[in-house]
Scaffold this motif. Structure first.
Motif: not given
Ligand code: NA7
Length: 538
Positions: A347-368
């Motif tokens: 149930n745990v995921d790791l997203v490397n936001v150095r490679e794929i940055p966070i673009e925005r926060i949406t009403p539902k969550g986080i978009q990369t």
């Protein structure tokens, strides 16, 4: 009819902050007969230990060094339940101290200081609060803590999120539960690590947005038995002496040997031994050149990476979690407890936001940036602090001739001994920038500074003087000296909050004195002995 303003309340001293520092400063000033008021924005005592109540928050220094030393009775009475106390226990300790020494009667809670202005004609500070009060005091002590101003990155769409979003240091006590929720955590510094390892198993899904993996040490924690507590108590005089004498105000010193003095086998043994201790000794205590010698540092960094890889099942995830590209220990090393195993859970995921940055926060969550949207119920910002100077953006502090501290520091983060700023007479800082605070066991450093400040105020009063402030020259020399010490280390090469590099536009200066807490205390004592050399006393 306009409401009449309440009369100005007059005190000898105002202390801003009722955390570790503020409580002790109040106790000291009261002992000296100063009529003192403490103001705190929080609802109770505790400062850092009041605000940082996120799940898993824990002190990573042992309780028996992260405490007060001024009262034998207190040392006798208080029992730490485990080696590394969790946040509620440290908070309870501070509440206990406040009650035992009857400190609350001079503390006003839920009161944020908005303005402090120096009145040169009367050598006093005029203080305004968000409760509409006006207070006058001869002395102001800023006991605001070094990590009190949260850093929430300016990510587009922040206000659109329909779930719950919080910074770790503003955790809504008792009302936010991650159990069964889809949780996103941004940030994997010491705070993020504590939080992630603590909530991962109860969440429905935990998504960790990591920009930089951290160097860590596995914490060895255990509950104390009666005999250990008796031993701690019997040893407390020695312990205080030790803390007062070491580089970091900790219960160990810098490594005795340089990396190059040791054979390959001895190096390995040294690291394995300290690793096994499960405390911060591995950070500073292995080789005395870990912060200055690239080879020594790389050896230690390799050791940590090797240990991390052993614990993570998926080699690609392990590589993401292994810190690289910056020197070991140049960001505050974290103690962890089961952190890496959490990434073996389904149930745990790791997203490397150095490679794929966070673009925005949406009403539902986080978009990369790859267009993927992570749907979340809770977003947690474990994104750190605008260290040391950030809080002064909100406390409009004006010294002689109306000069604003935030303006001074926007150009040049400077002061003398980390205690006072030129142009701001009678305003003292505890754990201020350019003191060892971030490179020191905080209670050691704070108590020694407060003892110094209290002696200084005593000196002024005994000599019938109105004010003290550093000369411009002493300030330049101290700042230059602090810069020079830091520049000899690898610390300057790593973007970190130590350097203000986490805050866009902040001056890049190492925010702590790196000559050692022991040497710092010696210098401060010498300055006082030499009739407060470098200060102007009027
Ligand atoms: P830290 O150590 O400053 O860590 C903050 C973390 O948040 C760190 O991993 C940052 O990544 C991350 N961060 C910050 N902004 C962003 C954005 N915009 N996107 C993604 N990730 C981000 O703070 P802590 O609260 O963990 O620890 C502070 C101190 O408390 C600690 O040193 C101990 O002394 C106790 P980055 O590293 O900047 O790439």
């Amino acid at each position: 009819m306009s409401p009449t303003k309440p009369p100005v309340k007059k005190y000898d001293a105002v202390i801003v902050g009722a955390g570790f520092s503020g409580l002790y400063q109040l106790h000291k000033f009261r002992d000296m007969g100063l009529n003192t008021l403490v103001l705190d924005a929080g609802a109770d005592v505790g400062g850092t230990w009041h605000w940082n109540c996120y799940p898993g928050a824990r002190c990573d220094s042992p309780g028996y060094i992260y405490q007060y030393w001024f009262s034998e009775e207190l040392l006798d009475e208080w029992n730490w339940s485990e080696r590394f106390p969790a946040q509620p226990e440290t908070e309870r300790y501070l509440q206990y101290v406040a009650d035992k020494f009857d400190l609350r009667r001079d503390i006003q809670f839920n009161t944020r200081v908005t303005t402090t202005v120096y009145d040169e004609s009367r050598s006093t500070w005029q203080i305004e609060t968000d409760t509409g009060e006006s207070i006058e005091a001869r002395y102001v002590v800023m006991a605001v803590g070094g990590l009190s101003e949260p850093n929430v990155p300016n990510i587009p769409g922040l206000g659109d999120f329909q779930g719950v979003a919080t910074h770790t240091s503003r955790w809504p006590k008792e009302s936010l539960n991650c159990s069964g929720k889809r949780v996103g955590v941004i940030g994997t510094g010491p705070t993020g690590i504590q939080l992630i390892q603590s909530v991962a198993s109860e969440t429905e899904r935990l998504t960790v947005f990591q920009r930089t993996p951290h160097y860590t040490i596995p914490m060895k924690n255990w509950r104390f038995e009666e005999d250990e507590l008796a031993e701690i108590r019997a040893n407390s005089d020695n312990m205080k002496q030790l803390l007062w004498s070491t580089f970091g105000g900790l219960d160990f010193d810098l490594g005795k040997h340089s990396f190059h003095e040791l054979s390959p086998q001895q190096r390995r043994e040294q690291l394995e031994k300290l690793w096994d201790n499960g405390d911060l000794a591995f950070w500073m205590g292995a080789f005395n050149d870990v912060f200055t010698d690239r080879e020594a540092n790389e050896y230690q960094a390799d050791f940590v990476r090797e240990k991390i890889r052993e614990r993570v099942n998926n080699p690609q995830v392990a590589e993401k979690l292994a810190p690289k590209g910056y020197a070991f220990g140049t960001r505050r090393v974290a103690l962890e407890n089961g952190y890496y195993e959490r990434f073996n859970q389904d149930n745990v995921d790791l997203v490397n936001v150095r490679e794929i940055p966070i673009e925005r926060i949406t009403p539902k969550g986080i978009q990369t940036a790859d267009g993927r949207e992570y749907e979340l119920d809770i977003i947690i910002f474990a994104t750190g602090f605008d260290a040391s100077t950030g809080i002064f953006k909100h406390i409009d502090t004006r010294g002689r001739e109306g000069v604003q501290l935030a303006d001074v520091w926007a150009q040049d983060i400077t002061n003398y001994l980390g205690l006072q700023v030129h142009g701001f007479p009678n305003m003292f800082m505890v754990l201020g920038p350019l003191s060892p605070w971030a490179f020191c066991n905080v209670p050691t450093c704070a108590q020694r500074q407060i003892d110094w400040i209290s002696d200084c105020v005593k000196h002024l009063r005994e000599h019938g003087r109105d004010s003290i402030e550093p000369t411009a020259q002493a300030q330049v020399e101290w700042t230059t000296n602090s810069d020079e010490l830091a520049s000899q280390t690898l610390l300057m090469e790593t973007d970190s909050w130590y350097l203000g590099a986490n805050i866009p536009g902040k001056q890049r200066r190492f925010l702590a004195y790196t000559g050692g807490a022991n040497e710092y205390a010696r210098i401060c004592a010498e300055v006082a002995d030499q009739n407060y050399e470098g200060f102007t006393i009027v």
